[in-house]
Design a protein around this motif. Structure first.
Motif, PDB file in Angstrom:
ATOM      1  N   GLN A  73      -1.244  -6.323 -11.785  1.00 43.04           N
ATOM      2  CA  GLN A  73      -1.198  -4.865 -11.559  1.00 43.04           C
ATOM      3  C   GLN A  73       0.069  -4.268 -12.185  1.00 43.04           C
ATOM      4  O   GLN A  73       0.033  -3.219 -12.815  1.00 43.04           O
ATOM      5  N   ASP A 122       0.759  14.386  -2.172  1.00 43.32           N
ATOM      6  CA  ASP A 122      -0.408  15.193  -2.510  1.00 43.32           C
ATOM      7  C   ASP A 122      -1.457  15.137  -1.401  1.00 43.32           C
ATOM      8  O   ASP A 122      -2.426  15.888  -1.426  1.00 43.32           O
ATOM      9  N   LYS A 137       2.554   9.862  -2.031  1.00 41.99           N
ATOM     10  CA  LYS A 137       1.322  10.494  -1.532  1.00 41.99           C
ATOM     11  C   LYS A 137       1.577  11.850  -0.894  1.00 41.99           C
ATOM     12  O   LYS A 137       0.920  12.243   0.063  1.00 41.99           O
ATOM     13  N   GLY A 192       0.654  11.804  -6.670  1.00 43.86           N
ATOM     14  CA  GLY A 192      -0.672  11.516  -7.200  1.00 43.86           C
ATOM     15  C   GLY A 192      -0.728  10.116  -7.773  1.00 43.86           C
ATOM     16  O   GLY A 192       0.267   9.386  -7.765  1.00 43.86           O
ATOM     17  N   GLU A 193      -1.905   9.741  -8.271  1.00 46.13           N
ATOM     18  CA  GLU A 193      -2.074   8.372  -8.756  1.00 46.13           C
ATOM     19  C   GLU A 193      -1.636   8.202 -10.201  1.00 46.13           C
ATOM     20  O   GLU A 193      -1.380   7.101 -10.657  1.00 46.13           O
ATOM     21  N   SER A 207       6.420  11.165  -5.084  1.00 44.96           N
ATOM     22  CA  SER A 207       5.201  10.858  -5.818  1.00 44.96           C
ATOM     23  C   SER A 207       4.094  11.752  -5.311  1.00 44.96           C
ATOM     24  O   SER A 207       3.901  11.883  -4.108  1.00 44.96           O
ATOM     25  N   GLY A 256       0.805  -1.220   0.000  1.00 41.68           N
ATOM     26  CA  GLY A 256       0.000   0.000   0.000  1.00 41.68           C
ATOM     27  C   GLY A 256       0.835   1.266   0.000  1.00 41.68           C
ATOM     28  O   GLY A 256       0.313   2.366  -0.116  1.00 41.68           O
ATOM     29  N   ALA A 257       2.167   1.115   0.125  1.00 46.24           N
ATOM     30  CA  ALA A 257       3.040   2.297   0.164  1.00 46.24           C
ATOM     31  C   ALA A 257       3.032   3.008  -1.197  1.00 46.24           C
ATOM     32  O   ALA A 257       3.308   4.199  -1.285  1.00 46.24           O
ATOM     33  N   GLY A 258       2.731   2.228  -2.233  1.00 43.10           N
ATOM     34  CA  GLY A 258       2.730   2.813  -3.579  1.00 43.10           C
ATOM     35  C   GLY A 258       3.882   2.295  -4.427  1.00 43.10           C
ATOM     36  O   GLY A 258       4.269   2.929  -5.412  1.00 43.10           O
ATOM     37  N   LYS A 259       4.412   1.118  -4.074  1.00 44.26           N
ATOM     38  CA  LYS A 259       5.567   0.557  -4.805  1.00 44.26           C
ATOM     39  C   LYS A 259       5.275   0.272  -6.274  1.00 44.26           C
ATOM     40  O   LYS A 259       6.048   0.650  -7.144  1.00 44.26           O
ATOM     41  N   THR A 260       4.166  -0.431  -6.512  1.00 45.85           N
ATOM     42  CA  THR A 260       3.875  -0.840  -7.880  1.00 45.85           C
ATOM     43  C   THR A 260       3.632   0.388  -8.761  1.00 45.85           C
ATOM     44  O   THR A 260       4.147   0.481  -9.878  1.00 45.85           O
ATOM     45  N   THR A 261       2.868   1.338  -8.230  1.00 46.88           N
ATOM     46  CA  THR A 261       2.631   2.582  -8.954  1.00 46.88           C
ATOM     47  C   THR A 261       3.960   3.280  -9.228  1.00 46.88           C
ATOM     48  O   THR A 261       4.231   3.752 -10.327  1.00 46.88           O
TER      49      THR A 261
HETATM   50  P1  GDP Z   1       2.029  -1.220  -3.259  1.00 43.89           P
HETATM   51  O1  GDP Z   1       1.170  -2.168  -2.471  1.00 43.89           O
HETATM   52  O2  GDP Z   1       3.146  -0.682  -2.430  1.00 43.89           O
HETATM   53  O3  GDP Z   1       2.500  -1.781  -4.559  1.00 43.89           O
HETATM   54  O4  GDP Z   1       1.110   0.065  -3.567  1.00 43.89           O
HETATM   55  P2  GDP Z   1       0.300   0.472  -4.879  1.00 43.89           P
HETATM   56  O5  GDP Z   1       1.242   0.957  -5.928  1.00 43.89           O
HETATM   57  O6  GDP Z   1      -0.647  -0.613  -5.237  1.00 43.89           O
HETATM   58  O7  GDP Z   1      -0.482   1.757  -4.344  1.00 43.89           O
HETATM   59  C1  GDP Z   1      -1.477   1.691  -3.332  1.00 43.89           C
HETATM   60  C2  GDP Z   1      -2.522   2.766  -3.597  1.00 43.89           C
HETATM   61  O8  GDP Z   1      -1.957   4.057  -3.450  1.00 43.89           O
HETATM   62  C3  GDP Z   1      -3.083   2.728  -4.998  1.00 43.89           C
HETATM   63  O9  GDP Z   1      -4.469   2.984  -4.923  1.00 43.89           O
HETATM   64  C4  GDP Z   1      -2.366   3.863  -5.721  1.00 43.89           C
HETATM   65  O10 GDP Z   1      -3.138   4.421  -6.769  1.00 43.89           O
HETATM   66  C5  GDP Z   1      -2.192   4.847  -4.599  1.00 43.89           C
HETATM   67  N1  GDP Z   1      -1.038   5.748  -4.786  1.00 43.89           N
HETATM   68  C6  GDP Z   1       0.247   5.411  -5.080  1.00 43.89           C
HETATM   69  N2  GDP Z   1       1.037   6.498  -5.121  1.00 43.89           N
HETATM   70  C7  GDP Z   1       0.242   7.570  -4.837  1.00 43.89           C
HETATM   71  C8  GDP Z   1       0.477   8.983  -4.714  1.00 43.89           C
HETATM   72  O11 GDP Z   1       1.588   9.512  -4.850  1.00 43.89           O
HETATM   73  N3  GDP Z   1      -0.611   9.752  -4.395  1.00 43.89           N
HETATM   74  C9  GDP Z   1      -1.854   9.218  -4.214  1.00 43.89           C
HETATM   75  N4  GDP Z   1      -2.840  10.043  -3.903  1.00 43.89           N
HETATM   76  N5  GDP Z   1      -2.100   7.900  -4.319  1.00 43.89           N
HETATM   77  C10 GDP Z   1      -1.072   7.082  -4.628  1.00 43.89           C
END
Ligand code: GDP
Length: 298
Positions: free
Chosen positions: A146, A253, A251, A278-279, A276, A110-115
């Motif tokens: 994903q 933002d 995040k 945003g999404e 980062s 949920g940290a945003g790794k994949t994104t």
């Molecule tokens: P992972 O579990 O670490 O791989 O995390 P994900 O890449 O799946 O991201 C988890 C959620 O956070 C997703 O809904 C993304 O769209 C969201 N997300 C990732 N980066 C950001 C960011 O910089 N800003 C916002 N608002 N959401 C983000």
């Protein structure tokens, strides 16, 4: 992020505007206010202490510039110290002498790794590189898919085990990806690893095993800036469990108070390299301490 901190600091500075020169009492009162503002923004206590001590020392010191009034001098000192606490210079990616450069991502689920993997890949592709994403998160059922979606959006190749191939070993996938990158002339490999919701020994061991198998040129710790003080504890746990070269804040933002962003560099001794915001894949850039400091003080 940082709005409350910005407002607080602005009001601290405005109370100095009428002063002809600053007495020690003025400096004490000002640094006390700065301390409260930072603590309210969720900045970790050791960081607040170090920051305030520096500001106080410099404000009392002899660096009195004729060109600046006392309020401007304090703003300048706080600005310099913010840049310092955020890492000073922008730390750029280090590329391997012999490609592929291996970048490994670690962090909680949920940290945003994949994104981030997609954002970084797109960013590198736009600079003329040919990155390949590697799906070494085989824990979460949808993680591979994903990453494939992200790869498509970023227009970069994705190396992933075939569905139903029975390949369940992320270390083997990571290792094989390097041969594949060489074969297909990818100069950068970005490895997405599994995270868990909380700090977990098994996850740490897996990330450490991947690290040992591929010896990354850069291991990046990805952390959600919205989790406040927990970001610091998480960073410390990853530092001990896996080790990392740089931090990616995600995040930014969001409307959290920003303390994580201001603490993580000082606490881990590792630079914040990317941010980062945003999404969307474009919501991403290298982290610039000076720009972040101006944003806080604007
Ligand atoms: P992972 O579990 O670490 O791989 O995390 P994900 O890449 O799946 O991201 C988890 C959620 O956070 C997703 O809904 C993304 O769209 C969201 N997300 C990732 N980066 C950001 C960011 O910089 N800003 C916002 N608002 N959401 C983000």
């Amino acid at each position: 992020m940082f709005e409350t901190l910005s407002d607080r600091l602005t009001s601290v500075f405005s109370s100095l505007r009428s002063k002809g020169r600053l007495s020690d009492a003025d400096i004490d009162a000002t640094t006390r206010e700065i301390r409260i503002a930072l603590l309210e923004a969720d900045v970790a206590l050791p960081v607040v202490k170090a920051f305030v001590a520096q500001v106080k020392e410099r404000a009392r010191g002899s660096e009195v510039s004729q060109a600046l009034n006392p309020a401007q001098q304090v703003v300048k000192i706080v600005n310099d110290e913010l840049i310092g606490i955020l890492g000073g210079e922008t730390r750029r990616l280090r590329f391997a002498k012999t490609p592929p450069t291996v970048i490994m991502l670690a962090g909680l689920q949920g940290a945003g790794k994949t994104t981030l993997a997609g954002k970084l890949a797109r960013w590198l592709r736009e600079q003329g590189h040919a990155p390949m994403l590697v799906a070494a998160d085989l824990q979460r059922p949808n993680a591979v898919q994903q990453l494939q979606v992200v790869g498509e959006r970023a227009q970069v190749a994705v190396f992933a085990p075939e569905p139903g191939s029975g390949v369940g070993d992320p270390v083997a996938v990571a290792r094989r990806s390097l041969d594949e990158a060489r074969r297909l002339n990818h100069d950068i490999v970005i490895i997405d690893t599994a995270g868990r919701l909380g700090i977990d020994q098994e996850m740490m061991r897996q990330a450490a095993d991947i690290r040992d198998a591929v010896t990354p040129d850069e291991t990046l710790f990805v952390v959600d800036a919205m989790i406040g003080q927990d970001a610091v504890t998480t960073a410390q746990a990853f530092m001990e469990g896996v080790g990392f070269d740089g931090v990616v804040l995600t995040k930014l933002d969001g409307d959290a108070r920003g303390g994580a962003a201001l603490s993580v560099r000082h606490i881990t001794g590792r630079p914040i390299m990317f941010a980062s915001t945003g999404e969307k894949l474009e919501d991403f850039d290298a982290f610039h301490p000076d720009r972040m400091a101006s944003r806080i003080l604007d």
